[in-house]
Design a protein around this motif. Structure first.
Motif, PDB file in Angstrom:
ATOM      1  N   LEU A   1       0.821  -1.215   0.000  1.00  0.00           N
ATOM      2  CA  LEU A   1       0.000   0.000   0.000  1.00  0.00           C
ATOM      3  C   LEU A   1       0.854   1.264   0.000  1.00  0.00           C
ATOM      4  N   SER A   2       1.918   1.276   0.819  1.00  0.00           N
ATOM      5  CA  SER A   2       2.688   2.521   0.938  1.00  0.00           C
ATOM      6  C   SER A   2       3.431   2.847  -0.361  1.00  0.00           C
ATOM      7  N   GLN A   3       3.946   1.794  -1.039  1.00  0.00           N
ATOM      8  CA  GLN A   3       4.599   2.053  -2.327  1.00  0.00           C
ATOM      9  C   GLN A   3       3.597   2.617  -3.328  1.00  0.00           C
ATOM     10  N   LEU A   4       2.403   2.037  -3.304  1.00  0.00           N
ATOM     11  CA  LEU A   4       1.368   2.513  -4.219  1.00  0.00           C
ATOM     12  C   LEU A   4       1.031   3.974  -3.933  1.00  0.00           C
TER      13      LEU A   4
ATOM     14  N   ILE B   1       1.144   7.185  -6.329  1.00  0.00           N
ATOM     15  CA  ILE B   1       0.003   8.081  -6.572  1.00  0.00           C
ATOM     16  C   ILE B   1       0.434   9.535  -6.366  1.00  0.00           C
ATOM     17  N   LEU B   2       1.190   9.756  -5.272  1.00  0.00           N
ATOM     18  CA  LEU B   2       1.665  11.113  -4.975  1.00  0.00           C
ATOM     19  C   LEU B   2       2.511  11.669  -6.122  1.00  0.00           C
ATOM     20  N   LYS B   3       3.295  10.821  -6.750  1.00  0.00           N
ATOM     21  CA  LYS B   3       4.134  11.247  -7.878  1.00  0.00           C
ATOM     22  C   LYS B   3       3.364  11.288  -9.185  1.00  0.00           C
TER      23      LYS B   3
ATOM     24  N   GLU C   1       2.258   8.895 -10.816  1.00  0.00           N
ATOM     25  CA  GLU C   1       2.641   7.805 -11.725  1.00  0.00           C
ATOM     26  C   GLU C   1       1.463   6.877 -11.976  1.00  0.00           C
ATOM     27  N   ILE C   2       0.561   6.862 -11.017  1.00  0.00           N
ATOM     28  CA  ILE C   2      -0.601   5.970 -11.138  1.00  0.00           C
ATOM     29  C   ILE C   2      -1.791   6.676 -10.488  1.00  0.00           C
ATOM     30  N   SER C   3      -2.984   6.466 -11.048  1.00  0.00           N
ATOM     31  CA  SER C   3      -4.169   7.119 -10.488  1.00  0.00           C
ATOM     32  C   SER C   3      -4.716   6.281  -9.333  1.00  0.00           C
ATOM     33  N   PRO C   4      -5.467   6.888  -8.414  1.00  0.00           N
ATOM     34  CA  PRO C   4      -6.075   6.099  -7.332  1.00  0.00           C
ATOM     35  C   PRO C   4      -6.944   4.960  -7.884  1.00  0.00           C
TER      36      PRO C   4
END
Ligand SMILES: Nc1nc2c(ncn2[C@@H]2O[C@H](COP(=O)(O)OP(=O)(O)OP(=O)(O)O)[C@@H](O)[C@H]2O)c(=O)[nH]1
Ligand SMILES: [Mg+2]
Length: 336
Positions: free
Chosen positions: A303-306, A310-312, A314-317
């Protein structure tokens, strides 16, 4: 062991009942097994919710009504009472008051009174109250009264739990209009204006009747739009003036409760309400299971890597959720 406890509950043994209620209230695993054993014996009690602002006289009214049913000739009815405290059952001054008012019911084996603490978790209160009501139902109480302070979400949950919802108001609290705004009337099957001995009660009753006149009758499922017939005439909630402290108007509430139960059974709405209740219980239980699994697995699933990704941006929620869910599903498949 829980089988034995279930047996004792079914026989209406009070100590067993108290223990059973503690188990379900605390979400104990034993409680689950107990509910399982009791479930086939439920479905007979008339579940009645009483809700309204703090201090309108709900407890006084419930105690009076219970006493009325206990003395009713020719066949007195037994009453289980759940007083659901939204804050704390142990520190609340109101509860002490309740105890005192309820005292004249103590010692009567046909009455069982229980205070319940709210669990804090959303849905927890409703789930545990529903479970406690099932225990009382299985124990053979004819009526189960559930008192909640009207504080938003709670009424709606109680409305889903009860066959009949009694909304209690009183003059001079200054929050009648708030209650109306909160949509509390939408869930009322019976409206009580308590403290009819106080000024403003008649006026409040008239206001409520006007509001009711404007409201569309409460539908019961998919047949709402069908033309009225003998079997689906809508229930018009009565507005009853009551002075609970004097017992005035109590027989009228009792009568309305009986009429409402008869109406629900005649129209099929009794079944419909139960169906809705079980549907929401089912949904809550499934969600709860998912939720618990999610909480234990989320960390391991990265979860934390994801979140970092998301913060960067790179991937949407949405995509992150899909990824997590896919991993949880595949867990499930490899296990099964
Ligand atoms: N004048 C008058 N006072 C009443 C009446 N019914 C209840 N009361 C009083 O109102 C106060 C609150 O009564 P409760 O029965 O504790 O009210 P409640 O709605 O259960 O209160 P909470 O559980 O704290 O929300 C008490 O002092 C009662 O004696 C009534 O019909 N007339
Ligand atoms: Mg009370």
């Amino acid at each position: 062991m829980s089988r034995d406890l279930a047996q004792r509950v079914l026989q209406g043994e009070r100590r067993a009942l108290a223990r059973a209620l503690s188990l379900v209230e605390n979400d104990a695993p034993e409680g689950e097994a107990l509910l399982e054993a009791l479930f086939p014996h439920t479905g007979r009690a008339h579940l009645v919710g009483f809700t309204g602002p703090p201090g309108v006289g709900k407890s006084t009214l419930v105690a009076r009504l219970a006493r009325y049913f206990r003395r009713e000739a020719p066949s007195p009815r037994t009453v289980g009472i759940l007083a659901v405290d939204p804050t704390s059952p142990f520190t609340g001054g109101a509860l002490l008051g309740d105890r005192i008012r309820m005292r004249d019911l103590a010692g009567d084996p046909g009455v069982f009174i229980r205070s319940m603490a709210s669990r804090g978790a959303v849905g927890g209160l409703a789930r545990n109250t529903a479970a406690a009501a099932q225990v009382l139902d299985a124990a053979g109480f004819d009526l189960v009264f559930i008192e909640t302070v009207g504080a938003g979400q709670a009424e709606v949950e109680i409305a889903r739990l009860a066959h009949t919802v009694v909304v209690v108001q009183a003059p001079g609290l200054g929050d009648e209009i708030q209650a109306l705004k909160a949509g509390i009337l939408e869930i009322a099957d019976i409206l009580v204006v308590n403290k009819a001995d106080r000024p403003g009660a008649q006026q409040l009753a008239r206001t409520l009747e006007n509001w009711l006149g404007r409201r569309t009758p409460k539908g019961e499922g998919p047949d709402d739009a069908s033309p009225a017939s003998a079997s689906n005439t809508p229930w018009i909630p009565p507005v009853l003036l009551v002075t609970a402290t004097q017992g005035e108007g109590i027989p009228q509430i009792a009568q309305s409760l009986k009429e409402h139960a008869a109406h629900l059974k005649r129209t099929g709405a009794w079944q419909e309400r139960e169906r809705r209740r079980f549907e929401s219980e089912l949904r809550e239980r499934v969600l709860l299971t998912f939720w618990r699994r999610w909480e234990t697995r989320a960390k391991q699933l990265g979860l934390s890597q994801l979140l970092e990704r998301i913060l960067k941006r790179e991937i949407s929620p949405q995509r992150a959720a899909e990824t997590l869910l896919r991993q949880m599903w595949s867990d499930q498949e490899t296990k099964g």
